[in-house]
Design a protein around this motif. Structure first.
Motif, mmCIF file in Angstrom:
data_model
loop_
_atom_site.group_PDB
_atom_site.id
_atom_site.type_symbol
_atom_site.label_atom_id
_atom_site.label_comp_id
_atom_site.label_asym_id
_atom_site.label_seq_id
_atom_site.Cartn_x
_atom_site.Cartn_y
_atom_site.Cartn_z
ATOM 1 N N ASN A 460 0.724 -1.147 0.167
ATOM 2 C CA ASN A 460 0.151 0.206 0.224
ATOM 3 C C ASN A 460 1.101 1.872 0.129
ATOM 4 O O ASN A 460 2.202 1.182 0.083
ATOM 5 C CB ASN A 460 -0.981 0.045 1.095
ATOM 6 C CG ASN A 460 0.109 0.140 2.422
ATOM 7 O OD1 ASN A 460 0.844 0.428 2.544
ATOM 8 N ND2 ASN A 460 -1.071 -0.567 3.807
ATOM 9 N N ALA A 461 0.457 2.353 0.215
ATOM 10 C CA ALA A 461 1.278 3.557 -0.221
ATOM 11 C C ALA A 461 2.008 3.764 1.120
ATOM 12 O O ALA A 461 2.635 4.314 0.786
ATOM 13 C CB ALA A 461 -0.223 5.027 0.322
ATOM 14 N N GLU A 462 2.128 3.024 2.406
ATOM 15 C CA GLU A 462 2.912 3.091 3.391
ATOM 16 C C GLU A 462 3.833 2.172 3.523
ATOM 17 O O GLU A 462 4.930 1.941 4.578
ATOM 18 C CB GLU A 462 2.039 3.156 4.718
ATOM 19 C CG GLU A 462 1.113 3.854 4.895
ATOM 20 C CD GLU A 462 0.249 3.911 4.531
ATOM 21 O OE1 GLU A 462 -0.310 3.455 4.102
ATOM 22 O OE2 GLU A 462 -0.095 5.219 4.406
ATOM 23 N N GLY A 463 3.644 1.303 2.596
ATOM 24 C CA GLY A 463 4.913 0.347 2.132
ATOM 25 C C GLY A 463 4.331 -1.366 3.081
ATOM 26 O O GLY A 463 5.195 -1.616 2.690
ATOM 27 N N GLN A 464 3.448 -1.224 3.072
ATOM 28 C CA GLN A 464 3.133 -2.335 4.021
ATOM 29 C C GLN A 464 1.980 -3.425 3.030
ATOM 30 O O GLN A 464 1.791 -3.115 2.022
ATOM 31 C CB GLN A 464 1.833 -1.696 4.840
ATOM 32 C CG GLN A 464 1.769 -3.039 5.999
ATOM 33 C CD GLN A 464 0.614 -2.888 7.058
ATOM 34 O OE1 GLN A 464 0.478 -1.768 7.879
ATOM 35 N NE2 GLN A 464 -0.165 -3.485 7.724
ATOM 36 N N MET A 509 8.083 -9.939 -1.338
ATOM 37 C CA MET A 509 6.901 -10.160 -0.110
ATOM 38 C C MET A 509 6.870 -10.978 0.719
ATOM 39 O O MET A 509 5.849 -10.767 1.916
ATOM 40 C CB MET A 509 5.595 -9.104 -1.008
ATOM 41 C CG MET A 509 5.468 -7.885 -1.122
ATOM 42 S SD MET A 509 4.185 -7.657 -1.864
ATOM 43 C CE MET A 509 4.362 -8.159 -3.469
ATOM 44 N N LEU A 510 6.796 -12.117 0.424
ATOM 45 C CA LEU A 510 6.314 -13.108 0.693
ATOM 46 C C LEU A 510 7.444 -13.793 2.020
ATOM 47 O O LEU A 510 7.623 -13.929 2.965
ATOM 48 C CB LEU A 510 6.159 -14.908 0.105
ATOM 49 C CG LEU A 510 5.150 -14.859 -1.110
ATOM 50 C CD1 LEU A 510 5.995 -15.893 -1.640
ATOM 51 C CD2 LEU A 510 4.019 -15.393 0.001
#
Length: 799
Positions: A460-464, A509-510
């Motif tokens: 997402n925009a926050e890098g989460q 991401m995994l």
């Protein structure tokens, strides 16, 4: 001293009255004659869904309350020292005291219900956490004098009543007050028990002019005054009751002060029992002068009206809150408050409750749809089905449920002997956009699991990292839970990346998220089981989760749910008290209308008790020694399945088994020869032929595993000729459930629907927790004085 108390509207429930209709046929016939319809059919079956309509609810509840009272007198012969009723229930109190005969009281109630059902334009809401004085002051200070205080259920559980617009206007005021725990709008068409019911009151007064009333043989506590009735004031009090308060808190305090220690509720449910327990923890006995006028000396201006939530009419549409839900909210702990709020938000659920998957479609597509439409989540039992069967079920579910409005999922079962089946299933899920999966029976993380998890990952925009594909892992061993709580194994991520089944971004991401979004800790259950004990398993899983959260620095909490053994409010309450963020039921759903198995199986399951299950080998993991729990009552399957596994462990090939045993298995168990079964298996699974030729023990396992598939098929199809060989996965939770609903409409499986069971279980779990917490809050002296067993009335008894 003893008081009988009678509940009012809101205590009604389909099935109420049960066997009492057969025990008092004269009363039932009299009711039918007065009403012009079958009261038994209305209460037990409710075929036209009228039981929750005020004009039908009130006569039905009056009748059932009366039957409970007559039963009590018949069984004990003891008449109470006092009687009281909550709103409508006051008519039953007057009946018990001799003010009128049953039929005359029923005619009064019938008219009362008809008049109240005509009210329109009003609104009501419950304010939890403030005293009567605080509410009145808030209304005065904010120029809301047109709202009446409507019901004093307990010292800090009060309902207000007025025009719908005024009540809605008051909502932000109360929600902004620091002491307010909850503001609950009630789904009503009228402002009951307030000045706005004057017209109904006048019509009822005119109707009462033709009635005369007998003298009262037992003191009846008036809702309006919270003091005993006088014979001369019966008519006037019944008229005032429509517009004035139901002063329940003061009524109970008065009786308490008069020496009443034992209160027994005469009717379905425990609404009043729970309120009385709360009053006795929050208030003191009311000691009054014996010379005080019986009607009291308090002013009775209309603005003092206090309304009882049981007099609120029934829900106006399937989406509205049921009265039981409102009752739960008012009591403190509610069904909707149980479990993790974030879990419910993430999956779009009303309750932290799911129905688990049962293989081969026993957890059917119809079950999933029914749960989804009720705002809960069900998992389709895809395990053991062919791909076209799973695909057909997906189409069925998606056509009937909007994924943006209803949650559902499918299960992915570990298949160690045929790993390609896992990947085919995942590919099918991805093709059709299945966003929730229940991973079951896994002992390690497999490529199929990681592939499903990878697809849909994004930042997402926050890098989460967020996952559109959610996974709930059902496990019963901490070491397996640890695998799901860890990021995907690097060797599997690397292999999938090498095979171009996932992208480099997905691989990255995994490495920073757990394999599963949530863990379901499965205790002793039907199907695959390690026989874990919930009391030991849940704390261990929660501690492990916390350690893994710290170890990997996950930003989002992994929720821990509970499954296995949950079939009663007591079991569900224990799960939530152990810290469960959600619960998952299984065995109890197999004995429902929606379950995808035969009527013959459901008939057997309906008769099961807690001791009627046994452990047997799991057919899909036969060689590994995995076990399932199955029904044993009246069946040979458990003994025969265990015999096959013992033979497998003892011998290296079928040829080593003695001739008598081989003949018994072929004639009695399989009803065909080993070779005929082997030929069929080779034709269906040509990939195993070479391995079976080279490994006689594998060939033996292959043939023995056929029996497990065969016995499941017999059960699902309801093959009467081979009933003794039915394989029916089932845990003791179903036996406990059967005992819980015995004597109610839910005793017969034909009346059991998965969503109704879920609703009943969650609502009555909340009731039970409130009841137990109220008892725990008492002083030690009060607890010691509590008669043995009085607090242990089964939740929902008589419903």
């Amino acid at each position: 001293m003893l008081a009988y108390v009678f509940p009012g509207q809101g205590a009604q429930k389909k099935g109420m009255g049960g066997a009492l209709f057969d025990e008092f046929p004269e009363i039932v016939a009299e009711a039918d004659q007065v009403l012009g319809y079958s009261i038994r059919e209305l209460c037990l079956e409710d075929p036209d869904s009228k039981l929750n309509q005020t004009e039908y609810t009130q006569p039905a509840l009056y009748t059932v309350n009366a039957l409970h009272y007559y039963k009590k007198i018949k069984d004990t012969g003891r008449r109470p020292d006092y009687v009281a009723g909550h709103s409508l229930g006051e008519y039953n109190a007057l009946l018990a005291a001799g003010a009128f005969e049953f039929a005359a009281g029923l005619r009064l109630v019938q008219m009362r219900g008809a008049l109240m059902s005509r009210a329109a334009g009003g609104g009501m809401a419950a304010v939890i956490g403030l005293s009567e004085e605080q509410i009145r002051e808030a209304l005065r200070a904010n120029q809301l004098e047109k709202i009446d205080v409507a019901n004093l259920n307990s010292p800090k559980q009060i309902v207000i009543s007025g025009s719908k617009a005024d009540v809605e206007h008051a909502r932000p005021l109360f929600e902004g007050m620091k002491d307010v725990m909850m503001f609950v709008p009630l789904r009503t068409s009228g402002a009951f028990h307030s000045r706005y019911m004057q017209e109904s009151s006048k019509e009822f007064e005119a109707f009462l002019r033709s009635y005369s009333f007998g003298g009262l043989a037992i003191p009846v506590i008036s809702n309006v005054y919270a003091r005993p009735y006088r014979d001369a004031d019966i008519r006037a009090n019944l008229v005032k009751q429509i517009t004035h308060s139901v002063k329940w808190t003061e009524s109970i305090r008065y009786l308490w002060g008069r020496g009443v220690e034992q209160f027994e509720e005469m009717g379905p449910g425990r609404v009043l029992t729970d309120l009385i327990a709360r009053i006795r923890t929050e208030a003191e006995p009311l000691i009054v002068d014996d010379n005080e006028p019986l009607n009291g000396n308090k002013s009775l201006d209309d603005t003092s009206a206090i309304v009882s939530f049981p007099t609120v009419p029934a829900i106006e549409s399937p989406q509205d809150h049921t009265m039981d839900q409102v009752t739960d909210r008012l009591a403190g702990i509610s069904a909707v408050s149980l479990g993790s709020s974030q879990f419910k938000k993430d999956y779009g659920l009303k309750y932290a409750y799911c129905t688990g998957a049962m293989y081969r479609g026993i957890a059917s597509k119809e079950m999933v749809v029914r749960m989804g439409k009720a705002g809960m989540m069900g998992f389709f039992g895809a395990g053991g089905l062919k791909m076209p069967q799973i695909e057909e079920a997906i189409h069925y579910i998606k056509e009937r449920l909007d994924p943006d409005q209803a949650a559902y999922g499918l299960n992915l079962v570990h298949n160690p002997s045929e790993p390609w089946v896992e990947e085919q299933t995942v590919d099918l899920f991805l093709k059709h956009g299945i966003t929730v999966v229940e991973a079951a029976a896994f002992m390690s993380i497999t490529p199929a699991l990681v592939k499903y998890r990878a697809k849909g990952l994004k930042k997402n925009a926050e890098g989460q990292v967020t996952a559109s594909h959610k996974m709930i892992a059902k496990v019963s061993r901490p070491e397996v839970a640890e695998l799901f709580l860890s990021p995907a194994p690097e060797r599997i991520v690397g292999k999938l990346l090498e095979e171009r089944k996932i992208s480099p971004q997905e691989a990255e991401m995994l490495r920073i998220i757990p394999v599963a979004d949530d863990i379901c800790a499965e205790a002793d259950s039907g199907g695959h089981t390690d026989g874990a004990v919930a009391y030991a398993l849940m704390p261990a899983m929660i501690k492990l989760r916390d350690e893994m959260m710290d170890k990997f620095g996950y930003r989002k909490q992994v929720r821990i749910g509970a499954a296995g053994g949950i079939g009663t409010p007591e079991a569900a309450a224990a799960a939530f008290m152990l810290g469960a963020d959600f619960i998952v039921t299984g065995s109890i759903n197999q004995c429902t209308v929606e379950a995808g198995t035969s009527d013959a199986v459901k008939d057997l399951l309906q008769q099961a008790n807690v001791q009627d299950t046994e452990y047997a080998p799991a057919g899909d993991m036969f060689e590994m020694g995995a076990r399932v729990q199955v029904l044993k009552k009246g069946l040979f399957f458990p003994a025969r399945a265990n015999k096959l596994y013992d033979l497998y462990r003892q011998f290296n090939s079928i040829d080593e088994i003695d001739g008598k045993t081989k003949a018994q298995i072929q004639d009695k168990y399989f009803k065909q020869s080993f070779e005929s079964i082997y030929e069929k298996l080779c034709a269906s699974y040509p990939q195993v032929v070479e391995k079976a030729r080279q490994n006689p023990k594998f060939k033996m396992a292959l043939i023995f595993r056929w029996y497990f598939s065969y016995t499941t098929r017999l059960a699902i199809q309801g093959d009467e000729e081979n009933r003794v060989d039915y394989q029916i996965h089932c845990g003791p939770a179903l036996g406990a459930f059967n005992q819980w609903v015995k004597g109610t409409a839910l005793e017969r499986w034909q009346n059991r629907h998965v969503d109704q069971i879920a609703e009943k279980l969650m609502l009555e779990t909340a009731e039970l927790l409130n009841r137990r917490l109220a008892l725990f809050a008492r002083t030690p002296a009060a607890n010691e004085a509590q008669p043995s067993g009085l607090d242990h009335v089964p939740a929902g008894a008589g419903r």
